[in-house]
Structures are given as structure tokens and as C-alpha cells.
Design an enzyme around this catalytic site. Structure first.
Site, mmCIF file in Angstrom:
data_model
loop_
_atom_site.group_PDB
_atom_site.id
_atom_site.type_symbol
_atom_site.label_atom_id
_atom_site.label_comp_id
_atom_site.label_asym_id
_atom_site.label_seq_id
_atom_site.Cartn_x
_atom_site.Cartn_y
_atom_site.Cartn_z
ATOM 1 N N GLU A 1 0.812 -1.498 -0.070
ATOM 2 C CA GLU A 1 0.113 0.072 0.175
ATOM 3 C C GLU A 1 0.427 1.351 0.420
ATOM 4 O O GLU A 1 1.211 2.319 0.763
ATOM 5 C CB GLU A 1 -0.858 -0.002 0.985
ATOM 6 N N ARG B 1 5.406 -7.912 8.001
ATOM 7 C CA ARG B 1 4.257 -8.545 7.423
ATOM 8 C C ARG B 1 4.082 -9.000 5.571
ATOM 9 O O ARG B 1 5.412 -8.695 5.233
ATOM 10 C CB ARG B 1 3.799 -6.906 7.801
ATOM 11 N N ASP C 1 -8.474 -9.179 4.272
ATOM 12 C CA ASP C 1 -8.147 -8.084 5.399
ATOM 13 C C ASP C 1 -9.048 -7.876 6.100
ATOM 14 O O ASP C 1 -10.236 -6.972 6.729
ATOM 15 C CB ASP C 1 -8.116 -6.831 4.076
ATOM 16 N N GLU D 1 -12.413 -2.398 12.521
ATOM 17 C CA GLU D 1 -12.188 -1.324 11.524
ATOM 18 C C GLU D 1 -13.801 -2.052 10.114
ATOM 19 O O GLU D 1 -14.170 -1.066 9.535
ATOM 20 C CB GLU D 1 -10.786 -1.405 10.338
HETATM 21 C C1 GCU Z 1 -5.788 -2.312 6.315
HETATM 22 C C2 GCU Z 1 -6.368 -0.733 6.998
HETATM 23 C C3 GCU Z 1 -5.230 0.173 6.920
HETATM 24 C C4 GCU Z 1 -3.677 -0.604 7.529
HETATM 25 C C5 GCU Z 1 -3.612 -1.556 6.566
HETATM 26 C C6 GCU Z 1 -2.607 -2.799 7.069
HETATM 27 O O1 GCU Z 1 -5.989 -2.083 4.930
HETATM 28 O O2 GCU Z 1 -7.427 -0.117 6.139
HETATM 29 O O3 GCU Z 1 -5.449 0.962 7.843
HETATM 30 O O4 GCU Z 1 -2.752 0.117 7.257
HETATM 31 O O5 GCU Z 1 -5.416 -2.339 6.471
HETATM 32 O O6 GCU Z 1 -2.377 -3.873 7.469
HETATM 33 O O7 GCU Z 1 -1.510 -2.336 7.248
#
Ligand code: GCU
Length: 718
Positions: free
Chosen positions: A310, A343, A384, A412
Site C-alpha cells: 500500500e 508483514r 483484510d 475496522e
Molecule cells: C487495512 C487498513 C489500513 C492498514 C492496512 C494494513 O487495509 O484499512 O488502514 O494500513 O490494513 O494492515 O497495513
């Protein structure tokens, strides 16, 4: 006049004596034992305390006992140097307690291991007095034993014949805080971050100690202070002194501090032109940084890293592998005994493969490539933190590399602060799932070395944003200690400690808690659907979400069309089933054997196809949405029935949140059903509760910006 005075006096008395049930004390309320027979038993069994408070952890154990016994027994228990009478509570280790050293506990202590404890009722030498002994090999074990004993009293268990040996299954039992240095919390729904960076290191909030107490009471032994979306500044000297101050508060409670390491830190705070993990300057920089951290925090735990995920920087920016990146950090930490939790939450929109398959494709070839002080941290499911997912196939695929499992306590995707959803049944489901790697009987719990829980803790007075969210923090710690505990047992413990020991409260509350997760699955994403929430904030339904990054949209996951709904992950589709070991692979791939609750995760199913229930898919979906709403209504009725037995503060708070949950369960049901209907073109069955609004109305619902979180109001139509 006289009557008024009497009323006022009565009000003052009751007001003065009333506890403020604001949630601050969590499950450590230590209210006076209500059952009078039990109270008498406890008072007779614990009349003095023998404990040498030399070291800080033993001092913490003594402080907790004094606080706990004062509250539970309603009287002070004197402290003696050695047992002087029947009814002595002896706490310690063979090293710090002559009384314990003299007892025949060697075999039990071996079983207890480094973190565990032994609790026994037995006669002690020096007059043959009857005593309760809490013994451990290390001070921290004695503290855990003290919390266990206090739990027995809080839950009104009998002390007769007490004989407990308890050792944690995992050595890593960690909270992961997604806290930013500016005080915000990513996916936090309980106020701002607990860490007051601007005031540290000189001023420390009393909450830090209570946070440590709460964690130690459930065996949590590590805390990652910062967000996985990391800020390199935490690694600068100005912040490290602050981290060291927190570590000092947590240390007596057996809690190590960990940090998230931003992979590009050598560029951002190190003045280097690169963060390439194979560059000698970069390696030297991290080694020096680790030395500096350990000078400030000698028992520092290590790093958690989110890399090339991400948008986060990582080794692939330099065409290096995840193993190259993790190993570089591992080498820097190894001389100090530190670990790296790397991770596995990686997926790329440039890779055409089904998003949920990418982690296995990326990491499986690297199994064996990691240093021994690296663990791969894997989310419970391959997507997720959805209300329901199958377990991540990485738990079977990574056979040589040690693994952590990451759970998300903060909810979440499960109603955040307001919805009552007890997560232990979800975690139990994944911990007990058989990976069949390499054959039957290899459950996920056996494949991992530790649990990491994304914390739901903030600076709200009640820590977690709602009374029932506290139960998820509690359950996480209990399962990290013993992953085979049942959800029902955990719910009962928590309810007794937090609300009441009255069976007329315990039974219905436990029933509500145990039903709550399936209710949320039903009204949000039944039958294996996933990732159907609104964009960004992830609160409320958004099955129509499209545009932007495809693999983050609802339509990517639901694949609804005029024929049916669901993601074909069989060999005719993405073939994600291949990542599971046989016979799971075949079980998931076949319409005859795939469990109903994962049907649409693995299959695209026609709207009018018949399921095992005899109902068509369309009918079955509607049934599930309605069942979710019905369960929430049942939870409301159940809770309403407890008005006379639960204090007014908590009764009203929970009642209010259940009202929100019922309205939002309908919102999920109606928005989803109407959206699916725009594909199926099938009618809602006669008698089905009519949607409150049109599909367009739900689609146009905008969430007002909220400083704490966005919340759409499906009733007033914000
Ligand atoms: C989810 C979450 C994010 C977080 C990501 C992660 O997508 O919405 O806010 O950063 O997980 O676990 O890295």
C-alpha cells in the site's frame, strides 16, 4: 420539608457510595464479592500475605494484590514476612521466597516454564499452616499468577483443592498500536493515541501504568507503539528517550516495547542516498541505529515492518526481495537479541493475479530464506480483517519460517466503536482451522509462534470506545496465552469480572456475545461475501463501490452480474484454492462440499441456483440479511431485560449503541439487498420487511466529516 431532607440525604448517601461505571477500570474492578458464602470462604483462606517486594515486578504483584483483595474481600489483608497462621497467601519464586523454595514444587515449576505459574492450596512448613501458594520461576510468572488468582476471586470460583499449572502457549503476545506521532490513531475508534509524545519523557500519564496492568492481567508481553504505516522520526534520538520512558513504566509488568521501522529511514533521517538493504552504508546505519536503541532501551523487543505494501517503501524499490530487507534488519538486531516481524500483507494493483493470492505467491518461494530472528506476520485471512474469511493459506504454505498471526481487535470492518461484536468466535474459528500442512491435525494455532493484535485502545475514558469492545482486548490476551480457550469461557470470565456474577446476567450476556459475530456477518457480508463496505472509512455498506484501484473496490470482490454473484476461485476462475493443501483445496473447489459460509468467497453462484437448504441463492441471501437484523433485535430485547441488574450507566450506554446497531443492520440489509436486486431482478419474497428507502437513496448517502470518525446516519439521511 422533612420529606425533602430525607430524600436529599438518601440521594447524597447513594450518590456518594455509587461507583462511577465509566469503564476506566476495565475487567479489573475488584468489586466486593457479592456471594456471601464465597466471601466468607475467601476471607478465611486469605488472611495474610507473604511476598517479598524487592524487585519492581514483585512490588507490582503486591500492589495489585493489596488493591484487589481490599476491594474483593472488603478488608485489608496484613503483610507478614513468613506464614504465621492458617490462611496465608504466599507469592514468589524459589529465589525470592524461602517459603516457596522449601515446597516440593520443582516438577510443577518445570511445567510452568519461564512465564507460567503454579497455584496450589497446601500446608507450608513452619507450623503446618494452610496456605495458598502462587509460585513461578520468574517474577513475571508470579505477577501473572497473582492476576490469575484475582480472576478466580472475581469470578467467584471455589478455592477448595486449588491446583493450577499454567504456561502460555506462545512467547510473543503483542499489541500492535497503529498510532501516529501526531496523536491520531489509524483505524482507531476510541479517541486519540495514549502516547503523549509532546509531554514525554518528563511527564508520564498515570494511564500508562494502568495500561500495563491491564495487559499483564491477560498475559500480553509486548507492545508495538507505532503505526505500521511508519514515520521514521520515531527512530530519532528525540523520540527514543520518550520511548525509553514508556518502556520504564511497562517493564515491571513484563511488557517489552517494539517499534515499526520505516524502510526508507536511512534516507529520511540518516542522510544516506539510498535505503538499499544490500548497500554496506545502509547496513551499517541500521546496525548503529540498533546499538543506539538498545543503549536507551536494553530490553527493546524489535521491529515490525510493513514494506512494499500500500505504497510503503521497501526492498523491492531496489529490486531486492522481502528476505533481503528483513534479513538486513534482523542482522542489525541479532547481537541484541531483537526480532523482526515482517508483514505479509502485500498486494499490488500492477499484478493481475487475484489480490488474495499475492502474499503466498510472494512469500512461499522465500520460505527458508529468512534469518532465524525473523517472523512473518500474517493476517488471519488472505484479504483484510473481514467479518469472515477463510484462514490465510500462508499458515500452511510457510513451513520453515516462524509465523505470527495478526488479528485486528479494533473492528475496522465490524462496526468499529458502536456495534457489539465479540470477536473471540472469529479468532477461535481461525486458530482451530486445520491447514492440512503437511497432513491432517495441523491447525493454525500450531503453525504460529505468537499473536499480534491491532489494538483498539485510545485515550477515551473507557479505553476502547465502548464497554463491549473491552471484551475483545480481553479475549485477545486470553487467546494469546491459551489459543484453545473457548469463546464461551472467555465471554463468561469477562462478563463476571466486568458486569456481574449473577447468573441472570451472565447467561444472557454471554449468549449475546456469542451470537454477535455471526449476526454481523449476516447483516454485512453473508455466505462468504467480503469487502463490501463504503470506501475509505469502511463504515456502512458500499457494495457498489467502484473506480480507483480496482483491487480495493467492492465490485472486484462481489462480481455481481445478471447471472449471479461471488468470486470464482476454483480452477475455472482465479484458482486461489490451489494455495490450500488437499483435501481443503478440493473441499473449497467443489460446490458440493464448500461450506455455505464461504460459498461466495470461492464460487460464482447463479441467483436461482438451489443451495443445500433447498432455498435459492437469492432467498438464502435475503434470509441471512434478515437473520442478522433479527439477532440484533434479540440482543436489544435481551439487554433491555437486564435493566434491573446492570448499573444505569452501562445499561444506558449499551442500550444506545444497540439502537445504532439495529438501525445500521437494517441499513446494511436494505442497501445490499436492493443493490443485488438490480442484478437479479428477482422480487423480495412476500412478507419480507420492506427496505426503508430506495437504492439511489442509499447510494447517495454521504457521511458527514467527524473529527473522530465518519458516520452516516441512515435514519436522518446524512
Ligand atoms: C487495512 C487498513 C489500513 C492498514 C492496512 C494494513 O487495509 O484499512 O488502514 O494500513 O490494513 O494492515 O497495513
Amino acid at each position: 420539608m422533612k420529606t425533602l431532607a430525607v430524600v436529599l440525604a438518601a440521594l447524597l448517601v447513594s450518590g456518594g457510595g455509587r461507583r462511577r461505571e465509566d469503564g476506566y477500570e476495565l475487567w479489573l474492578r475488584y468489586a466486593r464479592v457479592a456471594d456471601t458464602a464465597r466471601l466468607a470462604e475467601y476471607r478465611a483462606a486469605i488472611r495474610e500475605l507473604v511476598l517479598t517486594p524487592g524487585e519492581p515486578t514483585m512490588q507490582a504483584a503486591r500492589d495489585e494484590l493489596v488493591l484487589g483483595l481490599n476491594g474483593l474481600l472488603g478488608r485489608r489483608v496484613p503483610v507478614a514476612d513468613a506464614p504465621t497462621r492458617d490462611g496465608t497467601l504466599v507469592v514468589g519464586t524459589p529465589a525470592n521466597s524461602p517459603a516457596i523454595a522449601a515446597l516440593p514444587l520443582a516438577a510443577a515449576l518445570r511445567e510452568a516454564g519461564p512465564d507460567g505459574f503454579v497455584i496450589r492450596a497446601l500446608p507450608v512448613r513452619g507450623g503446618g499452616h494452610h496456605a495458598i501458594v502462587v509460585a513461578a520461576n520468574r517474577d513475571i510468572g508470579a505477577l501473572y499468577g497473582v492476576f490469575h488468582l484475582l480472576r478466580l476471586l472475581q469470578t467467584e470460583e471455589s478455592l477448595a483443592g486449588l491446583d493450577v499449572v499454567s504456561a502460555p502457549r506462545y512467547s510473543l503476545r503483542l499489541l500492535n498500536h497503529w498510532d501516529n506521532l501526531d496523536g491520531t490513531v489509524e483505524r482507531g475508534y476510541a479517541g486519540a493515541s495514549l502516547w503523549e509524545w509532546a509531554r514525554l519523557p518528563d511527564s508520564g500519564h498515570t494511564r500508562y501504568r494502568d495500561y500495563a496492568r491491564a495487559n499483564a492481567s491477560i498475559g500480553i508481553n509486548g507492545t508495538v507503539l507505532t503505526n505500521v504505516n511508519a514515520n521514521a522520526l520515531i527512530l530519532t534520538p528525540a523520540y527514543l528517550v520518550k520511548v525509553a520512558a514508556l518502556a520504564r513504566v511497562f517493564r515491571p509488568y513484563g511488557i517489552k516495547v517494539y517499534l515499526t521501522a520505516r524502510f526508507s529511514a536511512p534516507l529520511e533521517i540518516g542522510g544516506l542516498p539510498t535505503a538499499d538493504p544490500l548497500d554496506a552504508r545502509v547496513r551499517a546505519w541500521w546496525a548503529a541505529k540498533a546499538d543506539e536503541i538498545y543503549r536507551a532501551i536494553p530490553d527493546f523487543g524489535g521491529f515490525v515492518v510493513k514494506a512494499n505494501s500500500e505504497g510503503q517503501p521497501g526492498p523491492q524499490d531496489y529490486h531486492r526481495s522481502h528476505a533481503d530487507g528483513a534479513n538486513m534488519l534482523a542482522d542489525a538486531l541479532a547481537p541484541h537479541g531483537g526480532i523482526v516481524m515482517w508483514r505479509a500483507f502485500v498486494y499490488s494493483s500492477e499484478v493481475p493475479t487475484d489480490r488474495i493470492m499475492q502474499a503466498v505467491d510472494e512469500f512461499e518461494p522465500l520460505d527458508q530464506a529468512f534469518r532465524t530472528n525473523v517472523l512473518i506476520q500474517v493476517k488471519n485471512g488472505p484479504l483484510d480483517f473481514q467479518p469472515r474469511e477463510p484462514f490465510s493459506p500462508l499458515f500452511g504454505a510457510m513451513r520453515r519460517t516462524p509465523l505470527m498471526m495478526e488479528l485486528q481487535i479494533t473492528k475496522e470492518y465490524l462496526g468499529q466503536d458502536t456495534h457489539l461484536v465479540f470477536l473471540a468466535p472469529m479468532w477461535e474459528e481461525v486458530l482451530r482451522a486445520d491447514t492440512y500442512a503437511p497432513g491432517p491435525g495441523s491447525d493454525v494455532a500450531a503453525r504460529i509462534r505468537g499473536l499480534a493484535g491491532v489494538a483498539n485502545v485510545g485515550n477515551d475514558r473507557d479505553w476502547c470506545g465502548s464497554d463491549f469492545n473491552q471484551a475483545n482486548w480481553y479475549a485477545f490476551g486470553r487467546l494469546a496465552w491459551d489459543p484453545m480457550l473457548s469463546s464461551a469461557a472467555i465471554a463468561a470470565e469477562w462478563t463476571r469480572m466486568t458486569l456481574s456474577n449473577d447468573p441472570r446476567v451472565v447467561r444472557p450476556v454471554v449468549a449475546m456475545m456469542l451470537a454477535s459475530r455471526e449476526a454481523a456477518v449476516n447483516y454485512m457480508t453473508p455466505l462468504g461475501l467480503a469487502h463490501q463496505m463504503a470506501r475509505g472509512h469502511h463504515y456502512g455498506p458500499g457494495p457498489w463501490v467502484t473506480g480507483g484501484r480496482a483491487d480495493q473496490t467492492s465490485v472486484y470482490f462481489n462480481r455481481a452480474d445478471s447471472i449471479g454473484i461471488g468470486f470464482d476461485r476454483t480452477p475455472t476462475g482465479s484458482n486461489a484454492v490451489r494455495q490450500y493443501f488437499p483435501p481443503l483445496r478440493e473441499r473449497f473447489a467443489s460446490r458440493d462440499s464448500v461450506p455455505d459460509n464461504l460459498l461466495l468467497w470461492f464460487h460464482h453462484v447463479g441467483w436461482s441456483e438451489r443451495l443445500r437448504s433447498g432455498r435459492t441463492l437469492w432467498e438464502e441471501l435475503l434470509e441471512h440479511y434478515q437473520a442478522g437484523v433479527d439477532t440484533v433485535r434479540w440482543m436489544q430485547r435481551t439487554w433491555d431485560g437486564l435493566e434491573a441488574r446492570v448499573d444505569a450507566d452501562r445499561f444506558r450506554r449499551v442500550q444506545g449503541f444497540l439502537r445504532i446497531q439495529e438501525a445500521e443492520a437494517r441499513w446494511w440489509r436494505d442497501a445490499s439487498a436492493l443493490y443485488w436486486q438490480s442484478f437479479s431482478h428477482l422480487p423480495l419474497p412476500p412478507g419480507y420487511e420492506a427496505p426503508g428507502h430506495s437504492l439511489d437513496w442509499y447510494r447517495q448517502l454521504h457521511c458527514p466529516p467527524d473529527p473522530r470518525k465518519p458516520r452516516c446516519d441512515p435514519v436522518t439521511g446524512f
